[in-house]
Write an enzyme that holds these catalytic residues in place. Structure first.
Site, PDB file in Angstrom:
ATOM      1  N   HIS A  75      -1.896  18.719  20.218  1.00  0.00           N
ATOM      2  CA  HIS A  75      -2.232  19.778  21.181  1.00  0.00           C
ATOM      3  C   HIS A  75      -0.983  20.425  21.763  1.00  0.00           C
ATOM      4  CE1 HIS A  75      -6.740  18.834  21.836  1.00  0.00           C
ATOM      5  NE2 HIS A  75      -6.344  18.390  20.668  1.00  0.00           N
ATOM      6  N   ASP A 221     -15.251   6.854  13.306  1.00  0.00           N
ATOM      7  CA  ASP A 221     -15.554   6.063  12.112  1.00  0.00           C
ATOM      8  C   ASP A 221     -15.684   4.604  12.516  1.00  0.00           C
ATOM      9  OD1 ASP A 221     -13.077   4.850  12.227  1.00  0.00           O
ATOM     10  OD2 ASP A 221     -12.307   5.738  10.387  1.00  0.00           O
TER      11      ASP A 221
END
Ligand code: HEM
Ligand SMILES: *[C@@H]1O[C@H](CO)[C@@H](O)[C@H](O)[C@H]1NC(C)=O
Ligand SMILES: *[C@@H]1O[C@H](CO)[C@@H](O)[C@H](O)[C@H]1NC(C)=O
Length: 357
Positions: A75, A221
């Protein structure tokens, strides 16, 4: 959580080639701390690595702070814009640490939701160092990632000048964005579609706090590999129904980002996505190369010193990639028709519920 398996053989081969390169280019120096490095300027970083491990990463853990430090480096860096530089002269400084130095401005951007946790966590540690914000943010990402078994040892280049200004808003991809919009944003920062996919290996060590605020810490995940699990048929929403940026997930306790899913299915990216599955050496080398580019975006690399040897060597991750229990190839939403889908075994037992991180 771990970056899925790197075989020990690959680790040894990489280590051997790295040390051969270092020996060819520089004479190692021994720092006053006893550490050995290729360049004396890097000696100042070993105490900072120890500080990060003790005060930010709970004693060298691959925990929430390590994940968030990696997200922060993305970011920070992606605030860079080739188009903005050429046409509008509104560019972020790229990998300059502006997200930390000007955190009061940048944490308010919508795409930075939840990122104040890690900027708040980094500020008191940063204040104890003599590093610029850019060096600190990108060293923290490399060290935090190194705490995750099976991750590549990321490059670290030292010597970024202080950031001049906050990055402009609306440069960070959102999970609600289309593939075209996401790839255009990456291209404007200098990344190919393949490099964008390679960077998403990061979502193997990621969890969401703000996509659905009722289930903070929901991983993307089940600790095997994000590239496999994003392709499995979706069945449920893990929290309070469907939230913006979220699509059906295959497993209780797991979240699937809309952006990961549409990138996995798009003809521009689907085959490269599939190539990452059960191909550990490839995934890691592609991620490492794309991160090396990301972490110096907008910087004059001729003025930076390669201090990669201060980054700890990650532990290998030795488990094989498997379908989560109850899943098999019939559950895969194959979107690449040019390559065979790899053969992967299935974990025994009933479908798991993934615990929060
Ligand atoms: C298509 C581009 C991307 C989109 C739309 C995206 C979106 C997101 C979202 C929505 C979250 C969850 C935030 C939350 O709810 O707390 C997240 C987490 C994360 N992302 Fe991405 N991401 C992208 C690319 C990347 C890249 C390139 C990296 C790093 C190289 C990265 C690293 C991470 C990490 C490590 C986390 C977990 C942070 C934590 O657990 O605190 N992402 N991402
Ligand atoms: C920061 O720099 C000052 C002045 O050069 C020095 O005295 C101090 O030890 C340095 N601190 C760290 C943590 O390196
Ligand atoms: C659950 O989601 C709905 C729809 O998005 C939203 O209006 C509501 O506020 C959410 N509930 C909680 C407890 O966040």
């Amino acid at each position: 959580m771990a970056f899925a398996r790197l075989s020990a053989i690959v680790a040894i081969a990489l280590a051997a080639s790295q040390s051969a390169n270092a020996a060819a280019t520089a004479r190692p120096v021994t720092c006053s701390t006893g550490h050995v490095t290729a360049n004396a300027a890097c000696c100042a970083l070993f105490p900072v690595v120890d500080l990060l491990q003790d005060q930010l990463f709970d004693g060298a853990e691959c925990g929430e702070e390590a994940h968030s430090a990696l997200r922060l480096s993305f970011h920070d860096a992606i605030g860079f814009s080739i188009h903005g530089k050429l046409i509008l002269k509104i560019l972020g400084g790229g990998a300059d640490g502006s997200i930390l130095q000007f955190s009061d401005i940048e944490t308010a951007f919508h795409a930075n939701g939840g990122i104040d946790d890690i900027t708040d966590g980094q500020h008191p540690v940063f204040a104890q160092t003599n590093l610029t914000a850019g060096d600190f943010v990108h060293l923290a990402a490399a060290v935090g990632t190194a705490n995750c078994p099976g991750a590549p040892r990321l490059q670290f280049m030292f010597g970024r000048p202080p950031p001049k200004a906050a990055a402009p808003d609306l440069t960070i991809p959102e999970p609600t964005d289309s593939v075209t919009k996401i790839l255009a944003r990456f291209a404007d920062a200098g990344f190919s579609p393949k490099e964008a996919v390679a960077l998403l290996a990061s979502h193997t060590i990621a969890a969401a706090d703000v996509v659905d605020t009722t289930i903070p810490g929901t991983p993307f995940d089940s600790d095997s590999q994000v590239f496999l699990e994003v392709l499995l048929k979706g069945r449920l929403f893990p929290g309070n129904g469907s939230q913006p940026g979220e699509v059906l997930s295959p497993l209780a306790g797991e979240m699937r980002l809309q952006s990961d899913f549409v990138i996995s299915q798009d003809s521009r990216t689907a085959c490269f996505w599939q190539e990452m599955i059960n191909n550990q050496q490839f995934m890691m080398s592609q991620f490492k190369a794309a991160m090396a580019k990301l972490q110096v975006l907008g910087q004059d690399t001729r003025k930076l010193i390669d201090c990669s040897d201060v980054v700890p060597v990650p532990k290998p991750f030795t488990q094989a990639i498997k379908f989560p229990a109850s899943f098999s190839k019939k559950d895969v939403q194959i979107a690449c028709h040019d390559l065979p889908f790899p053969n992967i075994a299935t974990v025994a037992g009933p479908a798991p519920t993934i615990p929060p991180v």
